[in-house]
Design an enzyme around this catalytic site. Structure first.
Site, PDB file in Angstrom:
ATOM      1  N   LYS A 182       0.896  -1.274   0.046  1.00  0.00           N
ATOM      2  CA  LYS A 182       0.041  -0.145  -0.069  1.00  0.00           C
ATOM      3  C   LYS A 182       0.785   1.150  -0.032  1.00  0.00           C
ATOM      4  O   LYS A 182       1.683   1.567   1.018  1.00  0.00           O
ATOM      5  CB  LYS A 182      -1.006   0.048   1.210  1.00  0.00           C
ATOM      6  CG  LYS A 182      -1.934   1.009   0.952  1.00  0.00           C
ATOM      7  CD  LYS A 182      -2.614   1.866   2.358  1.00  0.00           C
ATOM      8  CE  LYS A 182      -1.863   2.986   2.630  1.00  0.00           C
ATOM      9  NZ  LYS A 182      -1.885   3.987   1.705  1.00  0.00           N
ATOM     10  N   GLU A 257      10.382   1.848  10.048  1.00  0.00           N
ATOM     11  CA  GLU A 257      11.383   2.568   9.690  1.00  0.00           C
ATOM     12  C   GLU A 257      10.729   3.914   9.667  1.00  0.00           C
ATOM     13  O   GLU A 257      10.099   4.423   9.148  1.00  0.00           O
ATOM     14  CB  GLU A 257      12.030   2.484   8.234  1.00  0.00           C
ATOM     15  CG  GLU A 257      12.416   0.820   8.043  1.00  0.00           C
ATOM     16  CD  GLU A 257      13.850   0.815   8.565  1.00  0.00           C
ATOM     17  OE1 GLU A 257      14.419   1.660   9.213  1.00  0.00           O
ATOM     18  OE2 GLU A 257      14.229  -0.495   8.624  1.00  0.00           O
ATOM     19  N   CYS A 290      14.456  11.306   5.125  1.00  0.00           N
ATOM     20  CA  CYS A 290      14.513  10.877   6.473  1.00  0.00           C
ATOM     21  C   CYS A 290      15.850  10.913   6.963  1.00  0.00           C
ATOM     22  O   CYS A 290      16.161  11.212   8.346  1.00  0.00           O
ATOM     23  CB  CYS A 290      13.711   9.645   6.811  1.00  0.00           C
ATOM     24  SG  CYS A 290      14.392   8.315   5.767  1.00  0.00           S
ATOM     25  N   GLU A 391      11.181  16.238  13.989  1.00  0.00           N
ATOM     26  CA  GLU A 391      11.294  16.196  12.469  1.00  0.00           C
ATOM     27  C   GLU A 391      10.639  17.243  11.833  1.00  0.00           C
ATOM     28  O   GLU A 391       9.426  17.030  11.898  1.00  0.00           O
ATOM     29  CB  GLU A 391      11.129  14.799  12.037  1.00  0.00           C
ATOM     30  CG  GLU A 391      11.566  14.570  10.350  1.00  0.00           C
ATOM     31  CD  GLU A 391      11.008  13.259   9.965  1.00  0.00           C
ATOM     32  OE1 GLU A 391       9.826  12.771  10.198  1.00  0.00           O
ATOM     33  OE2 GLU A 391      11.803  12.462   9.276  1.00  0.00           O
TER      34      GLU A 391
HETATM   35  P1  NAD Z   1       2.727   8.750   7.254  1.00  0.00           P
HETATM   36  O1  NAD Z   1       3.007   7.828   8.681  1.00  0.00           O
HETATM   37  O2  NAD Z   1       1.670   9.459   7.410  1.00  0.00           O
HETATM   38  O3  NAD Z   1       2.130   7.520   6.248  1.00  0.00           O
HETATM   39  C1  NAD Z   1       3.065   6.494   5.618  1.00  0.00           C
HETATM   40  C2  NAD Z   1       2.026   5.284   5.390  1.00  0.00           C
HETATM   41  O4  NAD Z   1       1.275   5.017   6.408  1.00  0.00           O
HETATM   42  C3  NAD Z   1       1.199   5.957   4.094  1.00  0.00           C
HETATM   43  O5  NAD Z   1       1.065   4.860   3.425  1.00  0.00           O
HETATM   44  C4  NAD Z   1      -0.163   6.041   4.833  1.00  0.00           C
HETATM   45  O6  NAD Z   1      -1.188   5.816   4.230  1.00  0.00           O
HETATM   46  C5  NAD Z   1      -0.020   5.115   5.841  1.00  0.00           C
HETATM   47  N1  NAD Z   1      -0.842   4.877   7.330  1.00  0.00           N
HETATM   48  C6  NAD Z   1      -1.141   6.218   8.002  1.00  0.00           C
HETATM   49  N2  NAD Z   1      -1.615   5.583   9.001  1.00  0.00           N
HETATM   50  C7  NAD Z   1      -1.738   4.392   8.944  1.00  0.00           C
HETATM   51  C8  NAD Z   1      -2.741   3.357   9.722  1.00  0.00           C
HETATM   52  N3  NAD Z   1      -3.522   3.872  10.909  1.00  0.00           N
HETATM   53  N4  NAD Z   1      -2.586   2.294   9.309  1.00  0.00           N
HETATM   54  C9  NAD Z   1      -2.078   1.777   8.270  1.00  0.00           C
HETATM   55  N5  NAD Z   1      -1.395   2.581   7.508  1.00  0.00           N
HETATM   56  C10 NAD Z   1      -1.298   3.969   7.658  1.00  0.00           C
HETATM   57  O7  NAD Z   1       4.143   9.063   6.737  1.00  0.00           O
HETATM   58  P2  NAD Z   1       4.443  10.095   5.435  1.00  0.00           P
HETATM   59  O8  NAD Z   1       4.062  11.299   5.949  1.00  0.00           O
HETATM   60  O9  NAD Z   1       3.895   9.255   4.332  1.00  0.00           O
HETATM   61  O10 NAD Z   1       5.879  10.030   5.505  1.00  0.00           O
HETATM   62  C11 NAD Z   1       6.874  10.703   6.114  1.00  0.00           C
HETATM   63  C12 NAD Z   1       7.511   9.991   7.258  1.00  0.00           C
HETATM   64  O11 NAD Z   1       7.991   8.927   6.732  1.00  0.00           O
HETATM   65  C13 NAD Z   1       8.665  11.086   8.026  1.00  0.00           C
HETATM   66  O12 NAD Z   1       8.616  10.843   9.245  1.00  0.00           O
HETATM   67  C14 NAD Z   1       9.977  10.346   7.404  1.00  0.00           C
HETATM   68  O13 NAD Z   1      10.952  10.521   8.030  1.00  0.00           O
HETATM   69  C15 NAD Z   1       9.270   8.753   7.425  1.00  0.00           C
HETATM   70  N6  NAD Z   1      10.503   8.091   6.358  1.00  0.00           N
HETATM   71  C16 NAD Z   1      11.294   7.146   7.055  1.00  0.00           C
HETATM   72  C17 NAD Z   1      12.157   6.358   6.240  1.00  0.00           C
HETATM   73  C18 NAD Z   1      13.169   5.590   6.810  1.00  0.00           C
HETATM   74  O14 NAD Z   1      13.604   4.671   6.216  1.00  0.00           O
HETATM   75  N7  NAD Z   1      13.329   5.591   8.169  1.00  0.00           N
HETATM   76  C19 NAD Z   1      12.016   6.667   4.899  1.00  0.00           C
HETATM   77  C20 NAD Z   1      11.435   7.590   4.447  1.00  0.00           C
HETATM   78  C21 NAD Z   1      10.334   8.054   5.361  1.00  0.00           C
END
Ligand code: NAD
Length: 491
Positions: A182, A257, A290, A391
């Site tokens: 997803k 992650e 990130c 962040e």
């Molecule tokens: P987010 O957590 O809002 O969403 C990430 C994914 O999770 C999306 O596909 C979203 O639809 C899904 N999601 C959200 N709530 C959910 C739930 N309750 N149940 C199931 N799925 C759910 O994050 P974002 O805004 O898309 O991405 C930014 C974040 O990702 C930042 O904090 C960034 O640092 C982090 N990130 C981390 C890494 C790493 O490797 N550590 C890499 C890239 C991004």
């Protein structure tokens, strides 16, 4: 109903789910727009619900036994074929990802798309090369066997959808687990292309399923399904807390992650210009990385010299359309995200932190509605302030100085995150010492973003749980079994 395809930068992209080897729509849709110009609507995408999640997990469950039975060699053939199809279509992926996420087209073409194929080839090879551990103990022959675990749900964020989808699904598939992927609702398109490529590569139906929709809706339904054997998530700590609770209810292994707030430490023996240039480079991709070293920690004696060089390098950066080869900083992903980034900056201003440069939305091209933000540097009044501790995920760096190695390490380790760190020094002993002392999943010395796909990758603290990369991800996707046979009892 969903329209089946949308033309995005000349590429036909399916706007539907891909479940059990078939395209499937949904009664409702959500809009996907381009950060390059917010008035550019890319597609209406199928908005998955609980029924969609149920169908996808059913398809993956049905596909499991045959996929597991293929063995590492058989699965590797499929993964390598998928990599071939990706390589043959790499320009399509680059164009679509650029329009959808705003990542620089030249980086996508030069590196990012190819990494998708490399991820698959890497895991195909690692799974085949794996040797079972065998030893003799207490009168028995012992071996450790990796059993495929079952359907894996993979959830990715919007900032690097292609890279992270392929990074996460390659070990799952190689280990024998069918996948339900997803992607994030703000950049859903490259995952849809991946489904087409899987189809073209002849991946058996149900081995890769792509489900579109909102995290709290279809995402939550997927991670709550008790038939799911593994959950691999990349995104924010907030969503990880929700998903982690679902994983705990079903007692399902879960990797997360999450975000970062990495230090970039510049010691007084550093190659100063290289350090200042790399610091300015932390604005790349609009700072939506990130791993970025967003907290600049600089030896006090270098303050003026460093800032002068840093500003000169930032002045060379070009904000613009991500398709333009001269652009070095593209737009932010979404108006809501731009408002969030600006909120951090305005609260820092109100808290008495000094805005050294930037601090507002940038108008780059008045003929469109792009979402640029000025590269921003803030000198905080206190290390405890929000701008240092949270962040931002935008082109916003903080600047602090230190007078001793101990203080640099203390500042580096003073947030709840622990994803990455960058150190600039020419002393080998200091590189070893500080590299070991910084609490983070990855520390780079005098470089940044160099990745060996076999190395562990992940975060400490609220930056995550578990490690991906190399054998670490293959082990996560397996159920390990110890098999003991009494010596001389069989022939
Ligand atoms: P987010 O957590 O809002 O969403 C990430 C994914 O999770 C999306 O596909 C979203 O639809 C899904 N999601 C959200 N709530 C959910 C739930 N309750 N149940 C199931 N799925 C759910 O994050 P974002 O805004 O898309 O991405 C930014 C974040 O990702 C930042 O904090 C960034 O640092 C982090 N990130 C981390 C890494 C790493 O490797 N550590 C890499 C890239 C991004």
């Amino acid at each position: 109903m969903t329209q089946a395809h949308s033309d995005v930068a000349g590429v036909q992209v399916s706007t539907e789910h891909y479940i059990g080897g078939r395209r499937v729509g949904s009664p409702t849709t959500f809009e996907d727009r381009s950060p390059l110009d917010w008035s550019w609507k890319l597609a209406d995408i199928a908005r998955g619900d609980a029924d969609t999640a149920d169908a996808a997990v059913s398809a993956a469950t049905d596909a499991f036994a045959d996929w597991a039975a293929l063995g590492a060699d058989g699965r590797a053939e499929h993964l390598n074929r998928l990599a071939d199809v990706i390589e043959a279509n790499s320009d399509q992926v680059a164009e679509v990802e650029c329009a959808d996420m705003g990542m620089l087209l030249k980086s996508l073409r030069a590196r990012v798309v190819a990494r998708g194929a490399a991820n698959l080839r890497n895991y195909a090879g690692l799974a085949v090369a794996h040797e079972e551990r065998v030893w003799s103990s207490k009168g028995t022959d012992n071996r450790v066997i990796r059993m495929p675990a079952g359907p894996a749900v993979i959830i990715t964020p919007w900032n690097a959808p292609w890279l992270l989808s392929t990074w996460k699904l390659a070990p799952a598939l190689a280990a024998g687990n069918p996948v339900i992927l997803k992607p994030a609702e703000w950049s859903p398109l490259s995952a849809s292309l991946l489904a087409d490529f899987a189809d073209e590569a002849g991946l058996p139906a149900g081995v890769l399923n792509v489900v579109q929709g909102i995290g709290e809706e279809v995402g939550a339904a997927l991670v709550s399904d008790p038939r799911v054997a593994r959950i691999s998530f990349t995104g924010s700590p907030e969503a990880a807390r929700e998903i982690g609770q679902a994983a705990a209810r079903n007692i399902v292994p879960f990797t997360a992650e999450l975000g970062g707030k990495g230090p970039l430490i510049v010691f007084d023996d550093a190659d100063l210009d290289a350090a200042a240039k790399k610091a300015a480079g932390q604005y790349d991709d609009g700072g939506q990385v990130c791993l970025a070293g967003t907290r600049l920690l600089v030896h006090e004696s270098l303050r003026e010299d460093f800032l002068e060089r840093f500003h000169a390098h930032v002045d060379d950066e070009v904000l613009g359309d991500s398709r333009d080869p001269d652009t070095t900083i593209g737009p932010l992903i979404h108006p809501e995200h731009l408002a969030r980034v600006d909120g951090f900056v305005q609260r820092a201003r109100e808290a008495g932190d000094r805005i050294v440069r930037g601090g507002q939305r940038a108008e780059v091209d008045s003929s469109n509605d792009g979402l640029w933000y000025e590269p921003t540097l803030i000198e905080p009044a206190s290390n405890g302030h929000e701008i240092v501790q949270h962040e931002v995920f935008g082109p916003v760096l903080t600047f602090q100085t230190f007078t001793s190695e101990e203080q640099a390490i203390e500042l580096a380790n003073s947030t709840a995150y622990g994803l990455s760190g960058i150190v600039y020094t020419t002393s080998h002993e200091r590189a070893e010492r500080v590299g070991r002392a910084v609490r983070a999943g990855t520390v780079w010395v005098n470089t940044f973003l160099v990745r060996d796909l076999t190395a562990p990758f992940g975060g400490c603290g609220i930056s995550g749980i578990g490690r991906e990369g190399g054998d670490f991800a293959l082990e996560f996707h397996a159920d390990l079994k110890t098999l003991q046979i009494l010596e001389d009892s069989t022939s």
